[in-house]
Design an enzyme around this catalytic site. Sequence first.
Site, PDB file in Angstrom:
ATOM      1  N   HIS A  19      -8.074  -4.388  -1.308  1.00  0.00           N
ATOM      2  CA  HIS A  19      -6.803  -4.211  -0.845  1.00  0.00           C
ATOM      3  C   HIS A  19      -5.907  -4.763  -0.051  1.00  0.00           C
ATOM      4  CE1 HIS A  19      -4.327  -0.394  -1.118  1.00  0.00           C
ATOM      5  NE2 HIS A  19      -4.206  -0.438   0.091  1.00  0.00           N
TER       6      HIS A  19
ATOM      7  N   SER B 228       0.644  -1.222  -0.007  1.00  0.00           N
ATOM      8  CA  SER B 228       0.097   0.042   0.077  1.00  0.00           C
ATOM      9  C   SER B 228       1.071   1.209  -0.136  1.00  0.00           C
ATOM     10  CB  SER B 228      -1.069   0.017   1.044  1.00  0.00           C
ATOM     11  OG  SER B 228      -2.012   0.929   0.962  1.00  0.00           O
TER      12      SER B 228
ATOM     13  N   ASP C 128     -10.063  -3.919  -5.315  1.00  0.00           N
ATOM     14  CA  ASP C 128      -9.341  -2.919  -4.487  1.00  0.00           C
ATOM     15  C   ASP C 128     -10.112  -1.686  -4.771  1.00  0.00           C
ATOM     16  OD1 ASP C 128      -7.798  -1.261  -3.156  1.00  0.00           O
ATOM     17  OD2 ASP C 128      -5.852  -2.329  -3.957  1.00  0.00           O
TER      18      ASP C 128
HETATM   19  C1  MLT Z   1      -1.376   6.118  -0.146  1.00  0.00           C
HETATM   20  O1  MLT Z   1      -1.689   6.883   0.582  1.00  0.00           O
HETATM   21  O2  MLT Z   1      -0.209   5.806  -0.447  1.00  0.00           O
HETATM   22  C2  MLT Z   1      -2.438   5.016  -0.767  1.00  0.00           C
HETATM   23  O3  MLT Z   1      -3.683   5.829  -0.603  1.00  0.00           O
HETATM   24  C3  MLT Z   1      -2.503   3.790   0.040  1.00  0.00           C
HETATM   25  C4  MLT Z   1      -2.878   3.964   1.404  1.00  0.00           C
HETATM   26  O4  MLT Z   1      -1.979   4.328   2.133  1.00  0.00           O
HETATM   27  O5  MLT Z   1      -3.846   3.678   1.873  1.00  0.00           O
END
Ligand code: MLT
Length: 202
Positions: free
Chosen positions: A184, A103, A153
Amino acid sequence: PLSFVHRYEPAAQAGAPPLLMLHGTGGDENDLLGLGRMISSGSALISPRGKVLEGGMPRFFRRLSEGVFDEDDVRARAAELAAFVTEAREAYGLAAPVAVGFSNGANIAAATLLLQPGVLAGAVLLRAMVPLADPPPAELGGVPVLLLSGAMDPIVPVSNAERLAGQLRAAGASLDHQVLPAGHGLSQADVNLARQWIAGPA
Ligand code: MLT
């Protein structure tokens, strides 16, 4: 002390690639050690804690809202992470690491590939999205990258992951992009595919 709070686990097997473990939003340096051991039990693990706080939750760069990134901060933080990798390699005597990011951690790993070529020996990007709308030209010279996306996701549309795949291919990465029947969150398939890929990268 090194420039990031981090955990370090020495290698258990000579020749296993060191893994740079990069957690998601709200995680910390302890989060992904178990994942790292599962995907490559012999590897040294170097796991920093993101320095940006969002409502108390550590991350690796600032965002304006979900999926909308502060790209100046992305550039500055990718440089800062690259400097940490250099420090950690010297301190612990490590080869260039393979990043394993989830992520937000996958997003900073993708940014580091595109902005700081040569720092990472490869990357496993779990649920990554485009970190920079228009990255500068880079020459990655065939660096292997495994990008695993979730078909369902809600945070990363598959079209966005495909755009990232295109950016990485254009920069010369040797990319394997797979879309899994997942959201996700990580699934067992992510762990299995990452383990196989690390054991014998393309
Ligand atoms: C981010 O902020 O890098 C993306 O939205 C993934 C997350 O951290 O939720």
